[in-house]
Design a protein around this motif. Structure first.
Motif, PDB file in Angstrom:
ATOM      1  N   TYR A   1      38.689  -8.368   0.496  1.00 22.80           N
ATOM      2  CA  TYR A   1      39.099  -8.033   1.156  1.00 22.80           C
ATOM      3  C   TYR A   1      39.370  -7.928   2.558  1.00 22.80           C
ATOM      4  O   TYR A   1      39.375  -8.843   3.626  1.00 22.80           O
ATOM      5  CB  TYR A   1      40.470  -7.121   0.986  1.00 22.80           C
ATOM      6  N   ILE A   2      37.433  -7.595   2.634  1.00 25.75           N
ATOM      7  CA  ILE A   2      37.448  -7.955   3.862  1.00 25.75           C
ATOM      8  C   ILE A   2      36.838  -9.258   4.832  1.00 25.75           C
ATOM      9  O   ILE A   2      37.727 -10.245   6.182  1.00 25.75           O
ATOM     10  CB  ILE A   2      35.812  -7.704   4.192  1.00 25.75           C
ATOM     11  N   TRP A   3      36.835 -10.562   4.035  1.00 23.07           N
ATOM     12  CA  TRP A   3      36.822 -11.620   4.723  1.00 23.07           C
ATOM     13  C   TRP A   3      38.214 -11.776   4.874  1.00 23.07           C
ATOM     14  O   TRP A   3      38.295 -12.785   5.917  1.00 23.07           O
ATOM     15  CB  TRP A   3      35.893 -12.743   3.550  1.00 23.07           C
ATOM     16  N   SER A   4      39.021 -12.172   3.577  1.00 20.96           N
ATOM     17  CA  SER A   4      40.495 -12.695   3.542  1.00 20.96           C
ATOM     18  C   SER A   4      41.366 -11.802   5.106  1.00 20.96           C
ATOM     19  O   SER A   4      41.749 -12.578   6.400  1.00 20.96           O
ATOM     20  CB  SER A   4      41.580 -12.009   2.925  1.00 20.96           C
ATOM     21  N   THR A   5      40.753 -10.523   5.169  1.00 14.73           N
ATOM     22  CA  THR A   5      41.888  -9.400   6.652  1.00 14.73           C
ATOM     23  C   THR A   5      40.710 -10.581   7.259  1.00 14.73           C
ATOM     24  O   THR A   5      40.891 -10.625   9.286  1.00 14.73           O
ATOM     25  CB  THR A   5      41.233  -8.030   6.231  1.00 14.73           C
ATOM     26  N   GLY A   6      39.623 -10.454   7.940  1.00 18.29           N
ATOM     27  CA  GLY A   6      38.906 -10.620   8.622  1.00 18.29           C
ATOM     28  C   GLY A   6      38.966 -11.873   9.493  1.00 18.29           C
ATOM     29  O   GLY A   6      38.668 -12.200  10.830  1.00 18.29           O
ATOM     30  N   GLY A   7      39.608 -12.957   8.468  1.00 11.16           N
ATOM     31  CA  GLY A   7      40.112 -14.122   8.152  1.00 11.16           C
ATOM     32  C   GLY A   7      41.280 -14.120   9.435  1.00 11.16           C
ATOM     33  O   GLY A   7      41.289 -15.254  10.878  1.00 11.16           O
ATOM     34  N   VAL A   8      42.118 -13.611   9.387  1.00 16.06           N
ATOM     35  CA  VAL A   8      43.353 -13.483   9.742  1.00 16.06           C
ATOM     36  C   VAL A   8      43.017 -12.743  11.000  1.00 16.06           C
ATOM     37  O   VAL A   8      43.877 -13.019  12.289  1.00 16.06           O
ATOM     38  CB  VAL A   8      44.551 -11.987   8.751  1.00 16.06           C
ATOM     39  N   MET A   9      42.232 -12.160  11.371  1.00 16.87           N
ATOM     40  CA  MET A   9      41.752 -11.224  12.541  1.00 16.87           C
ATOM     41  C   MET A   9      41.154 -12.301  13.674  1.00 16.87           C
ATOM     42  O   MET A   9      41.733 -12.283  14.480  1.00 16.87           O
ATOM     43  CB  MET A   9      40.724 -10.148  12.808  1.00 16.87           C
ATOM     44  N   LEU A  10      40.193 -13.238  13.094  1.00 16.60           N
ATOM     45  CA  LEU A  10      39.846 -14.172  14.394  1.00 16.60           C
ATOM     46  C   LEU A  10      41.146 -15.365  14.732  1.00 16.60           C
ATOM     47  O   LEU A  10      41.193 -15.765  15.735  1.00 16.60           O
ATOM     48  CB  LEU A  10      38.812 -15.085  12.822  1.00 16.60           C
ATOM     49  N   LEU A  11      41.472 -15.785  13.187  1.00 15.66           N
ATOM     50  CA  LEU A  11      43.164 -16.478  13.834  1.00 15.66           C
ATOM     51  C   LEU A  11      43.925 -15.269  14.736  1.00 15.66           C
ATOM     52  O   LEU A  11      44.297 -16.158  15.934  1.00 15.66           O
ATOM     53  CB  LEU A  11      44.127 -17.115  11.895  1.00 15.66           C
ATOM     54  N   LEU A  12      44.650 -14.307  14.613  1.00 16.30           N
ATOM     55  CA  LEU A  12      44.738 -13.453  15.404  1.00 16.30           C
ATOM     56  C   LEU A  12      44.200 -13.278  16.755  1.00 16.30           C
ATOM     57  O   LEU A  12      44.777 -13.657  17.823  1.00 16.30           O
ATOM     58  CB  LEU A  12      45.514 -12.740  15.149  1.00 16.30           C
ATOM     59  N   SER A  13      43.239 -13.519  17.092  1.00 16.05           N
ATOM     60  CA  SER A  13      42.561 -13.313  18.336  1.00 16.05           C
ATOM     61  C   SER A  13      42.114 -14.448  19.177  1.00 16.05           C
ATOM     62  O   SER A  13      42.145 -15.130  20.509  1.00 16.05           O
ATOM     63  CB  SER A  13      40.424 -13.057  17.732  1.00 16.05           C
TER      64      SER A  13
ATOM     65  N   LEU B   1      48.050  -6.163  19.476  1.00 16.44           N
ATOM     66  CA  LEU B   1      48.384  -4.779  19.281  1.00 16.44           C
ATOM     67  C   LEU B   1      48.327  -4.834  17.991  1.00 16.44           C
ATOM     68  O   LEU B   1      48.228  -3.647  16.994  1.00 16.44           O
ATOM     69  CB  LEU B   1      50.092  -4.220  19.383  1.00 16.44           C
ATOM     70  N   TYR B   2      48.332  -5.693  16.994  1.00 19.83           N
ATOM     71  CA  TYR B   2      48.200  -5.825  15.357  1.00 19.83           C
ATOM     72  C   TYR B   2      46.592  -5.641  15.204  1.00 19.83           C
ATOM     73  O   TYR B   2      46.472  -5.473  13.591  1.00 19.83           O
ATOM     74  CB  TYR B   2      48.553  -7.023  15.336  1.00 19.83           C
ATOM     75  N   LEU B   3      45.737  -6.331  15.496  1.00 24.78           N
ATOM     76  CA  LEU B   3      44.754  -6.312  15.671  1.00 24.78           C
ATOM     77  C   LEU B   3      43.718  -5.169  15.256  1.00 24.78           C
ATOM     78  O   LEU B   3      42.868  -4.824  14.003  1.00 24.78           O
ATOM     79  CB  LEU B   3      43.858  -6.882  16.762  1.00 24.78           C
ATOM     80  N   PRO B   4      43.932  -3.651  15.944  1.00 23.77           N
ATOM     81  CA  PRO B   4      43.272  -2.238  15.455  1.00 23.77           C
ATOM     82  C   PRO B   4      43.801  -1.698  14.371  1.00 23.77           C
ATOM     83  O   PRO B   4      42.957  -1.197  13.152  1.00 23.77           O
ATOM     84  CB  PRO B   4      43.721  -1.210  16.758  1.00 23.77           C
ATOM     85  N   THR B   5      45.327  -2.205  13.903  1.00 19.56           N
ATOM     86  CA  THR B   5      45.717  -1.708  12.291  1.00 19.56           C
ATOM     87  C   THR B   5      45.082  -2.635  11.142  1.00 19.56           C
ATOM     88  O   THR B   5      44.577  -2.574  10.294  1.00 19.56           O
ATOM     89  CB  THR B   5      47.272  -1.822  12.762  1.00 19.56           C
ATOM     90  N   LEU B   6      45.048  -3.925  11.826  1.00 19.80           N
ATOM     91  CA  LEU B   6      44.134  -4.894  10.996  1.00 19.80           C
ATOM     92  C   LEU B   6      42.574  -4.593  10.710  1.00 19.80           C
ATOM     93  O   LEU B   6      41.562  -4.340   9.530  1.00 19.80           O
ATOM     94  CB  LEU B   6      44.059  -6.423  11.166  1.00 19.80           C
ATOM     95  N   ASN B   7      41.754  -3.685  11.592  1.00 19.22           N
ATOM     96  CA  ASN B   7      40.773  -3.429  11.705  1.00 19.22           C
ATOM     97  C   ASN B   7      40.668  -1.804  10.806  1.00 19.22           C
ATOM     98  O   ASN B   7      39.670  -1.920   9.980  1.00 19.22           O
ATOM     99  CB  ASN B   7      40.279  -2.752  13.350  1.00 19.22           C
ATOM    100  N   ALA B   8      41.722  -1.277  11.451  1.00 16.17           N
ATOM    101  CA  ALA B   8      41.261   0.283  10.415  1.00 16.17           C
ATOM    102  C   ALA B   8      42.300  -0.109   8.710  1.00 16.17           C
ATOM    103  O   ALA B   8      40.644   0.063   8.086  1.00 16.17           O
ATOM    104  CB  ALA B   8      42.806   0.603  10.475  1.00 16.17           C
ATOM    105  N   ARG B   9      42.396  -1.320   8.462  1.00 17.87           N
ATOM    106  CA  ARG B   9      42.590  -1.499   6.484  1.00 17.87           C
ATOM    107  C   ARG B   9      41.798  -1.974   6.305  1.00 17.87           C
ATOM    108  O   ARG B   9      40.763  -1.592   5.276  1.00 17.87           O
ATOM    109  CB  ARG B   9      43.420  -3.012   6.769  1.00 17.87           C
ATOM    110  N   ILE B  10      40.624  -3.198   7.283  1.00 15.43           N
ATOM    111  CA  ILE B  10      39.298  -3.678   6.674  1.00 15.43           C
ATOM    112  C   ILE B  10      38.186  -2.452   6.178  1.00 15.43           C
ATOM    113  O   ILE B  10      37.373  -2.182   5.245  1.00 15.43           O
ATOM    114  CB  ILE B  10      38.349  -4.870   7.917  1.00 15.43           C
ATOM    115  N   ILE B  11      38.047  -1.071   7.459  1.00 17.17           N
ATOM    116  CA  ILE B  11      37.376  -0.185   7.013  1.00 17.17           C
ATOM    117  C   ILE B  11      38.030   0.304   6.298  1.00 17.17           C
ATOM    118  O   ILE B  11      36.974   0.561   5.138  1.00 17.17           O
ATOM    119  CB  ILE B  11      37.041   1.056   7.836  1.00 17.17           C
ATOM    120  N   ASP B  12      39.129   0.840   5.448  1.00 15.69           N
ATOM    121  CA  ASP B  12      39.750   1.661   4.443  1.00 15.69           C
ATOM    122  C   ASP B  12      39.934   1.412   3.658  1.00 15.69           C
ATOM    123  O   ASP B  12      39.466   1.746   2.352  1.00 15.69           O
ATOM    124  CB  ASP B  12      41.000   2.308   5.288  1.00 15.69           C
TER     125      ASP B  12
END
Length: 580
Positions: free
Chosen positions: A56-68, A35-46
Motif C-alpha cells: 500500500y505504501i509503494w502504490s500510494t507513494g507512486g500516485v503521490m509522485l505522479l501527482l507531484s 490539496l490531495y497530496l496531504p490526504t494520500l500522505n495521511a493514508r500512507i501513515i494510517d
C-alpha cells in the motif's frame, strides 16, 4: 485609485485573455493536486505504516509522485503563461504612454515634466506589471487553496477547525492595519522618485554650468537632501514590510503548536489518527500560506494603484493640440504661411503673449523677426508647426488652417531649427537623415557644405559615421547649430524656420552661411528670428516685435529711418558706420 488600476489592467490585458485562461486552468490543476497530496500522505501513515502494508505504501507513494509531477509541470506552465501576459501587458502600457506623450503639445509636456514622464513609463509601469504577474500566478491558487484547504481539513478533523478560524482572523486584522498605513507612503515614494529623477537629470544635463560656477558642493547637498527624503519614505515602507513576514511566521508557528497540542489529546482519546493530524497540519500551512500570498497581493495593490493613477493621468490627458477629425489637404504649392490676426495666451495667464499679429511668408522671400527678450518671438514660431494652438485668429500653411491640416502633411512642409538645437544619440548621418531617411550621402554633404559644417565633419574620425552623443554634447554649440541647420536643409521643406539659429556662430561664419543659404532656399519661404542685427539686414522684410505686437515692418533701411524700437536695437549693437 483602485478604480483607475482596474481600468488600466482591463484595458491592456484584454489581448492576453488566452494566456490568462491557460494560467487559470493550470493553476487549478496544480492546486487540486497539492490539496490531495496531504490526504494520500495521511493514508500512507494510517493505512500503510501503522498496519505494516508495504504494498500500500509503494502504490500510494507512486500516485503521490505522479501527482507531484503533474503539479510541478502545471505550475511551471502557469508561471510561464502568467509572466508572458504580464510582460506583454507592461510593453503595451509603456508604448501607450510613449505614444500619448508624443502627441502632447508643449503645454502638456511642461505640465508633467520629462523626469515624471520617464518615471511613469518605467517605475510606475513596473509596479503595475508586477501586480499583474503576481495576480496571474496567485489569484487562482490562493482562493482555491483557502476554500479547498478548509474543506479538506474539516474532513480530517472538524474539532480543530477553531484554530484555523483564529489564525485567519488574526492575520486578516494585521493585513488591514498594514495596508491602511502603506497606501499614503507608496504615494509619497513615487513622488519622491520623481523628485530624485528631476534633480539627477538637471545635474547631469547642466554639469558644465555646475562646474563653471563651482557649485558641486551645493548640488551634492541638494542631491543628498532629495535622496534622503526618498530613503526616509522607503525605510518606513521597509519597516512595515519587515514586520509582515515575522508576523505571518509567528502566526503559522503558533497555529502549528496549537494543532499539535490539542491534536495530541484527540489522538490520545482516539478521535483522530496520527496521519489525520499530519494532514490537518499540512492543510493549515497551505491555508496560511495562501493567506500570506493574498497578503502580498494586497500589500502590492496600494503601490500599484498609486502607479496606475499616475499612468492613467497621462493616458487620460488629451493634447491641447488635437489632430483634426477630417484633415484637409493643403495646396500643392509649398511655402506660403499666413498669420491672420493671431493672438495667443497661456492658460491662466493675465495677459496674452501675442496680440493681433498679421503677416505673410511667401516663397522666395526672407522674413526676419527681431525684438527684445520676452517679446513673443519664439511663441510665434511655435504656432507654425502647431506646438501650440492659437487662442485667437488663425495660422494658414499653403491655404489651410494648421488646425485643419493633417499633422504629417504640416510637418513635412516645415523645416524648423529650434533655438536650442538637439541632436540624438547616433551618428552625424543618422541625425541629418532624421527628416529624410532615404537621403543619400551626397545630399548630406551638400547640406553640410551650405551649413558650413563640412570641414569639421571631415576632421572627425568616421566623418558621416562619427558618433554623436545624446543631445550633441560631444560637439560645440556652434557645431551643434550648424548640424541642426544641415538637418533642416536635407529635408528640403517649403518653409524654413530659423529660431535664433545663428547665435552661436561667429560673424564671419554667420555671413558665409547666409550667403550659401540664399540660393538653396530661393524657392522656399524663410523666417528668421534673430537677436543680432547683422544676421537680418539683408532680409526682404523685417518685423519688429514688442510686448507681443508688431510695432514695425519694412527693410533694414526703412526701419532704421522710421522705427524708434528698431533704431534702439541697432544703436545697442552697431556703430554708426555699421548702421549706415
Amino acid at each position: 485609485m483602485l478604480t483607475r488600476l482596474a481600468r488600466l489592467i482591463n484595458r491592456y490585458i484584454r489581448p492576453y485573455w488566452g494566456l490568462l485562461t491557460i494560467v487559470i486552468v493550470l493553476q487549478t490543476i496544480a492546486t487540486i493536486m497539492s490539496l490531495y497530496l496531504p490526504t494520500l500522505n495521511a493514508r500512507i501513515i494510517d493505512e500503510g505504516v501503522v498496519k505494516g502494508d508495504p504494498g500500500y505504501i509503494w502504490s500510494t507513494g507512486g500516485v503521490m509522485l505522479l501527482l507531484s509531477a503533474v503539479q510541478g509541470a502545471a505550475q511551471i506552465g502557469a508561471v510561464w503563461a502568467g509572466a508572458n501576459a504580464a510582460m506583454q501587458f507592461g510593453r503595451d502600457v509603456r508604448t501607450a504612454i510613449f505614444n500619448r506623450a508624443l502627441s502632447f503639445s508643449t503645454q502638456e509636456l511642461n505640465k508633467f515634466g520629462a523626469p515624471s514622464l520617464i518615471t511613469r513609463n518605467t517605475n510606475d509601469v513596473q509596479q503595475v506589471q508586477m501586480l499583474v504577474l503576481m495576480t496571474a500566478v496567485m489569484l487562482v491558487s490562493a482562493p482555491i487553496t483557502m476554500v479547498g484547504g478548509v474543506f479538506m481539513a474539516l474532513r480530517e478533523d472538524a474539532g480543530l477547525s477553531w484554530i484555523i478560524l483564529a489564525a485567519v482572523v488574526i492575520l486578516g486584522i494585521g493585513i488591514v492595519v498594514l495596508i491602511v498605513n502603506m497606501g499614503p507612503l507608496f504615494e509619497k515614494m513615487q513622488k519622491r522618485i520623481d523628485a530624485l529623477n528631476r534633480v539627477l537629470r538637471e545635474q547631469i544635463t547642466g554639469i558644465r554650468v555646475v562646474r563653471a560656477f563651482v557649485r558641486e558642493p551645493h548640488e551634492a547637498v541638494r542631491f543628498e537632501k532629495t535622496n534622503a527624503e526618498l530613503v526616509d519614505v522607503t525605510t518606513k515602507v521597509g519597516r512595515l514590510m519587515a514586520f509582515l513576514f515575522p508576523f505571518v511566521g509567528f502566526i503559522m508557528n503558533i497555529s502549528t503548536v496549537g494543532v499539535m497540542w490539542f491534536g495530541a489529546h484527540r489522538i490520545a482519546s482516539g478521535d483522530i489518527q496520527i496521519g489525520q493530524l499530519t494532514a490537518f497540519i499540512a492543510y493549515l500551512m497551505q491555508i496560511l500560506i495562501s493567506v500570506m500570498m493574498t497578503t502580498m497581493l494586497l500589500v502590492m495593490a496600494p503601490r500599484a494603484a498609486v502607479s496606475a493613477d499616475r499612468i492613467m493621468e497621462v493616458l487620460d490627458t488629451e493634447s491641447s493640440v488635437a489632430p483634426p477629425a477630417q484633415p484637409k489637404q493643403a495646396n500643392q504649392a509649398r511655402g506660403t504661411v499666413v498669420f491672420d490676426g493671431v493672438s495667443f495666451a497661456y492658460p491662466g495667464a493675465e495677459a496674452p503673449v501675442l496680440k493681433d499679429v498679421s503677416f505673410t511668408l511667401t516663397p522666395g522671400k526672407t522674413t526676419a523677426i527681431i525684438g527684445s527678450t520676452g517679446a513673443g518671438k519664439s511663441t510665434l514660431i511655435n504656432l507654425i508647426p502647431r506646438l501650440f494652438d492659437v487662442t485667437g485668429g488663425r495660422v494658414l500653411v499653403d491655404g489651410v488652417d494648421v488646425r485643419e491640416l493633417d499633422p504629417d502633411d504640416l510637418w513635412s512642409r516645415i523645416g524648423l531649427v529650434p533655438q536650442k538645437p538637439y541632436l540624438f544619440t547616433g551618428t552625424v548621418a543618422s541625425n541629418l537623415r532624421y527628416g529624410k531617411p532615404d537621403a543619400t550621402d551626397g545630399e548630406l554633404w551638400e547640406a553640410l557644405t551650405v551649413a558650413q559644417a563640412a570641414d569639421f565633419v571631415r576632421e572627425r574620425d568616421g566623418e558621416l559615421e562619427s558618433d554623436i552623443a545624446q543631445g550633441g554634447t560631444n560637439v560645440s554649440g556652434g557645431q551643434r547649430q550648424r548640424l541642426a541647420i544641415a538637418r533642416a536643409l536635407v529635408k528640403k521643406p517649403g518653409v524654413y524656420v530659423f529660431d535664433d539659429s545663428f547665435s552661436a556662430l561667429d560673424v564671419a561664419t554667420d555671413a558665409r552661411l547666409r550667403a550659401a543659404l540664399a540660393p538653396v532656399t530661393r524657392d522656399a519661404s524663410v523666417l528668421v528670428v534673430a537677436q543680432r542685427i547683422s544676421t537680418i539686414t539683408s532680409a526682404d522684410e523685417i518685423l519688429v516685435m514688442d510686448d507681443g505686437q508688431i510695432v514695425g515692418r519694412g527693410t533694414h533701411e526703412q526701419l532704421l529711418a522710421s522705427n524708434p524700437t528698431y533704431q534702439e536695437i541697432v544703436e545697442s549693437q552697431l556703430s554708426a558706420e555699421e548702421a549706415a
